[in-house]
Design an enzyme around this catalytic site. Structure first.
Site, PDB file in Angstrom:
ATOM      1  N   ASN A  88     -24.485 -11.305  50.283  1.00  0.00           N
ATOM      2  CA  ASN A  88     -24.382 -12.504  51.106  1.00  0.00           C
ATOM      3  C   ASN A  88     -25.390 -13.584  50.742  1.00  0.00           C
ATOM      4  O   ASN A  88     -25.148 -14.767  50.995  1.00  0.00           O
ATOM      5  CB  ASN A  88     -24.560 -12.124  52.584  1.00  0.00           C
ATOM      6  CG  ASN A  88     -24.746 -13.335  53.469  1.00  0.00           C
ATOM      7  OD1 ASN A  88     -23.807 -14.080  53.738  1.00  0.00           O
ATOM      8  ND2 ASN A  88     -25.993 -13.554  53.916  1.00  0.00           N
ATOM      9  N   SER A 140     -17.238 -18.767  48.929  1.00  0.00           N
ATOM     10  CA  SER A 140     -16.997 -19.997  49.667  1.00  0.00           C
ATOM     11  C   SER A 140     -15.626 -20.539  49.289  1.00  0.00           C
ATOM     12  O   SER A 140     -15.146 -20.306  48.176  1.00  0.00           O
ATOM     13  CB  SER A 140     -18.071 -21.043  49.328  1.00  0.00           C
ATOM     14  OG  SER A 140     -17.713 -22.327  49.814  1.00  0.00           O
ATOM     15  N   TYR A 152     -23.694 -24.851  43.425  1.00  0.00           N
ATOM     16  CA  TYR A 152     -23.208 -23.845  44.379  1.00  0.00           C
ATOM     17  C   TYR A 152     -21.750 -23.504  44.098  1.00  0.00           C
ATOM     18  O   TYR A 152     -21.370 -22.333  44.023  1.00  0.00           O
ATOM     19  CB  TYR A 152     -23.376 -24.400  45.791  1.00  0.00           C
ATOM     20  CG  TYR A 152     -22.898 -23.513  46.905  1.00  0.00           C
ATOM     21  CD1 TYR A 152     -23.702 -22.485  47.397  1.00  0.00           C
ATOM     22  CD2 TYR A 152     -21.658 -23.721  47.507  1.00  0.00           C
ATOM     23  CE1 TYR A 152     -23.276 -21.689  48.446  1.00  0.00           C
ATOM     24  CE2 TYR A 152     -21.229 -22.930  48.552  1.00  0.00           C
ATOM     25  CZ  TYR A 152     -22.039 -21.917  49.024  1.00  0.00           C
ATOM     26  OH  TYR A 152     -21.612 -21.124  50.071  1.00  0.00           O
ATOM     27  N   LYS A 156     -20.233 -19.839  43.022  1.00  0.00           N
ATOM     28  CA  LYS A 156     -19.273 -19.156  43.896  1.00  0.00           C
ATOM     29  C   LYS A 156     -17.940 -18.938  43.196  1.00  0.00           C
ATOM     30  O   LYS A 156     -17.256 -17.935  43.442  1.00  0.00           O
ATOM     31  CB  LYS A 156     -19.095 -19.947  45.189  1.00  0.00           C
ATOM     32  CG  LYS A 156     -20.336 -19.985  46.079  1.00  0.00           C
ATOM     33  CD  LYS A 156     -20.841 -18.589  46.430  1.00  0.00           C
ATOM     34  CE  LYS A 156     -21.960 -18.646  47.449  1.00  0.00           C
ATOM     35  NZ  LYS A 156     -22.485 -17.288  47.793  1.00  0.00           N
ATOM     36  N   ILE A 185     -19.082 -23.275  58.549  1.00  0.00           N
ATOM     37  CA  ILE A 185     -19.486 -22.363  59.615  1.00  0.00           C
ATOM     38  C   ILE A 185     -20.703 -22.942  60.338  1.00  0.00           C
ATOM     39  O   ILE A 185     -21.683 -23.329  59.696  1.00  0.00           O
ATOM     40  CB  ILE A 185     -19.824 -20.969  59.052  1.00  0.00           C
ATOM     41  CG1 ILE A 185     -18.643 -20.410  58.242  1.00  0.00           C
ATOM     42  CG2 ILE A 185     -20.223 -20.024  60.179  1.00  0.00           C
ATOM     43  CD1 ILE A 185     -17.372 -20.194  59.018  1.00  0.00           C
TER      44      ILE A 185
END
Length: 253
Positions: A88, A140, A152, A156, A185
């Protein structure tokens, strides 16, 4: 629903806050033994205090190869084995490709991608020994499409590809590898909470325009999917990365 996770040993990276903490909490509620790992000592201690169950908190820099090896050794020393790994830990940096130093791309991959690859390799011998177990990678929706920081997104995307590749490799050993791709989120320690506080009207409009469900997702909603994937109830789910996004993703796969 009884997910039959009682006494399973679960390692959650980045487990001291946000989505990781919610995942750890969900496994604790199922009766699992949970190890949470993060860099911040205070957040780890607070998380362990709030989790009512058998919880091991380990402080470590997960961008460091030797530290990752120490983490797995500590979990095995404490619990004897590992049954479930949840990769995670993650984060973003930089801006556009042209304006982002190459070193920042490397840092993003070290944290988001290489940590997941290395932890997976480290736990595989324990899972193969039992011919069972599960690895779940938190990626993601932006691993499949443009959005957010390029460092990022790239890391991912690599994680989603790695998830399918490893899943096909180890299912013959009784090990299932899957992923979860959250959308936006909202949780107290996250970027969306900060943005909401800074400009509530802008974020309200973002939700209206970008999330068909009309609200942010919660960390607990991500955690519910993770615990399901870790259980035998998901026995025929192999190599999938499941969107948990309220319809936010524009991708149709």
């Amino acid at each position: 629903m009884d997910l039959q996770l009682e006494n399973k040993v679960v390692l959650v990276t980045g487990g001291s806050k946000g989505i990781g903490l919610a995942i750890a909490s969900a496994f604790v509620e199922e009766g699992a033994k949970v190890a949470i790992v993060a860099r911040g000592k205070e957040a780890l201690e607070e998380a362990k205090g709030n989790l009512q169950g058998d919880v091991l908190a380990i402080e470590a820099d997960l961008t460091n190869e030797a530290e990752r090896e120490r983490v797995v050794n500590n979990v095995v020393e404490a619990y004897g084995t590992i049954d479930v790994l949840v990769n995670n830990v993650g984060g973003s940096n930089g801006s556009t490709t042209a304006e982002t130093d190459l070193a920042l791309f490397q840092q993003a991959f070290d944290l988001n991608y290489f940590s997941a690859v290395h932890f997976s390799k480290l736990v595989l011998p324990y899972l193969k020994e039992k011919s069972s177990g599960s690895i779940i990678n938190i990626s993601s929706i932006f691993g499949r499409e443009s959005g957010g920081k390029v460092t990022y997104n790239s890391a991912k995307a690599a994680m989603i590809s790695f998830t399918k590749s490893l899943a096909d490799e180890v299912i013959q050993d009784g090990i299932r590898v899957n992923g979860v791709a959250p959308g936006s989120i909202l949780h107290p320690s996250g970027n969306w909470q900060r943005r909401l506080e800074e400009n509530p009207e802008k974020i309200k409009q973002f939700v209206k325009d970008e999330i068909p469900a009309g609200r942010f997702g919660s960390a607990e909603e991500v955690a519910n999917v993770v615990t399901f994937l870790a259980s035998e109830k998901a026995s025929w789910v192999v190599g999938a990365t499941i969107n948990v996004d309220g319809g936010q993703s524009r991708s149709n796969f």
